[in-house]
Write a protein that holds these residues in place. Structure first.
Motif, PDB file in Angstrom:
ATOM      1  N   ASP A  12      39.801  16.588  27.016  1.00  0.00           N
ATOM      2  CA  ASP A  12      39.707  15.267  26.529  1.00  0.00           C
ATOM      3  C   ASP A  12      39.998  14.925  25.228  1.00  0.00           C
ATOM      4  OD1 ASP A  12      37.409  16.656  25.347  1.00  0.00           O
ATOM      5  OD2 ASP A  12      36.043  15.383  26.409  1.00  0.00           O
TER       6      ASP A  12
ATOM      7  N   GLU B  18      31.330  22.077  20.583  1.00  0.00           N
ATOM      8  CA  GLU B  18      32.925  21.967  20.665  1.00  0.00           C
ATOM      9  C   GLU B  18      33.445  21.746  19.002  1.00  0.00           C
ATOM     10  OE1 GLU B  18      35.153  20.005  24.281  1.00  0.00           O
ATOM     11  OE2 GLU B  18      33.518  18.904  23.683  1.00  0.00           O
ATOM     12  N   ASN B  19      32.614  21.425  18.265  1.00  0.00           N
ATOM     13  CA  ASN B  19      32.850  20.640  17.048  1.00  0.00           C
ATOM     14  C   ASN B  19      32.507  21.648  16.024  1.00  0.00           C
ATOM     15  OD1 ASN B  19      34.790  18.486  17.705  1.00  0.00           O
ATOM     16  ND2 ASN B  19      32.746  17.816  18.313  1.00  0.00           N
TER      17      ASN B  19
ATOM     18  N   LYS C  88      33.988  25.987  25.362  1.00  0.00           N
ATOM     19  CA  LYS C  88      33.144  25.116  24.650  1.00  0.00           C
ATOM     20  C   LYS C  88      31.746  25.178  24.970  1.00  0.00           C
ATOM     21  CE  LYS C  88      32.872  21.990  27.792  1.00  0.00           C
ATOM     22  NZ  LYS C  88      31.735  21.537  28.486  1.00  0.00           N
TER      23      LYS C  88
ATOM     24  N   LYS D 195      37.215  18.073  33.167  1.00  0.00           N
ATOM     25  CA  LYS D 195      37.710  18.198  32.082  1.00  0.00           C
ATOM     26  C   LYS D 195      37.588  19.819  31.543  1.00  0.00           C
ATOM     27  CE  LYS D 195      33.314  16.710  30.072  1.00  0.00           C
ATOM     28  NZ  LYS D 195      32.636  15.853  28.913  1.00  0.00           N
TER      29      LYS D 195
ATOM     30  N   LYS E 194      38.350  15.802  22.468  1.00  0.00           N
ATOM     31  CA  LYS E 194      37.040  15.895  21.508  1.00  0.00           C
ATOM     32  C   LYS E 194      36.417  16.913  21.177  1.00  0.00           C
ATOM     33  CE  LYS E 194      35.813  11.364  23.865  1.00  0.00           C
ATOM     34  NZ  LYS E 194      34.769  10.831  24.666  1.00  0.00           N
ATOM     35  N   HIS E 195      37.323  17.805  20.359  1.00  0.00           N
ATOM     36  CA  HIS E 195      36.872  19.283  20.199  1.00  0.00           C
ATOM     37  C   HIS E 195      37.679  19.954  18.902  1.00  0.00           C
ATOM     38  CE1 HIS E 195      40.957  20.249  21.877  1.00  0.00           C
ATOM     39  NE2 HIS E 195      40.668  19.578  22.944  1.00  0.00           N
ATOM     40  N   SER E 196      37.541  20.870  18.522  1.00  0.00           N
ATOM     41  CA  SER E 196      38.193  21.628  17.470  1.00  0.00           C
ATOM     42  C   SER E 196      39.126  22.548  17.790  1.00  0.00           C
ATOM     43  CB  SER E 196      37.039  22.163  16.257  1.00  0.00           C
ATOM     44  OG  SER E 196      36.367  21.039  15.956  1.00  0.00           O
TER      45      SER E 196
END
Length: 131
Positions: free
Chosen positions: A87, A61-62, A40, A109, A89-91
């Motif tokens: 966590d 990450e997104n 990421k 993380k 909070k990603h794709s």
């Protein structure tokens, strides 16, 4: 092209860059081994490279890797995995690659944080287990 990271700046000013969607950290360093890790961040690419792994990352990450990059990776590598933050909070789920995560119990993380906390030997052991 440039990317500037200002860790102590307000959130909206932390990252400044003039990258296009085709700027893929780690791309030019790929050696074409059997495994490529889609992670990421640039710091994780650098960490993984220090352990001898081919790695790339999207701009964040997104933001997904460009379709052309994914297609080229599939032709070049036998196995591709994602190693994003643990966590959620990603794709990572948007890629068709295997997914791996640093164990939550580690208190870190991502791979670079794990290495900073536990050192290179434990990180090498963990990577062998995960990959």
């Amino acid at each position: 092209r440039y990317q500037i990271y200002q860790p102590h700046a307000p959130r909206e000013y932390k990252f400044r860059n003039d990258w296009t969607e085709f700027c893929v950290p780690g791309w030019q360093q790929l050696t074409g081994k059997e495994l490529c890790i889609n992670t990421k961040s640039c710091k994780d690419v650098m960490c993984l490279r220090s352990f001898g792994y081919d790695a790339v990352s999207p701009r964040s990450e997104n933001i997904l890797l460009p379709v052309e990059a994914v297609s080229a990776m599939k032709k070049r590598f036998k196995r591709i995995i994602t190693l994003f933050d643990n966590d959620g909070k990603h794709s990572a789920h948007k890629y068709e690659f295997e997914q791996r995560f640093i164990p939550i119990e580690s208190g870190t993380k991502d791979v670079s944080d794990f290495c900073a906390k536990y050192g290179p030997e434990k990180t090498a052991e963990l990577l062998k287990q995960l990959l």
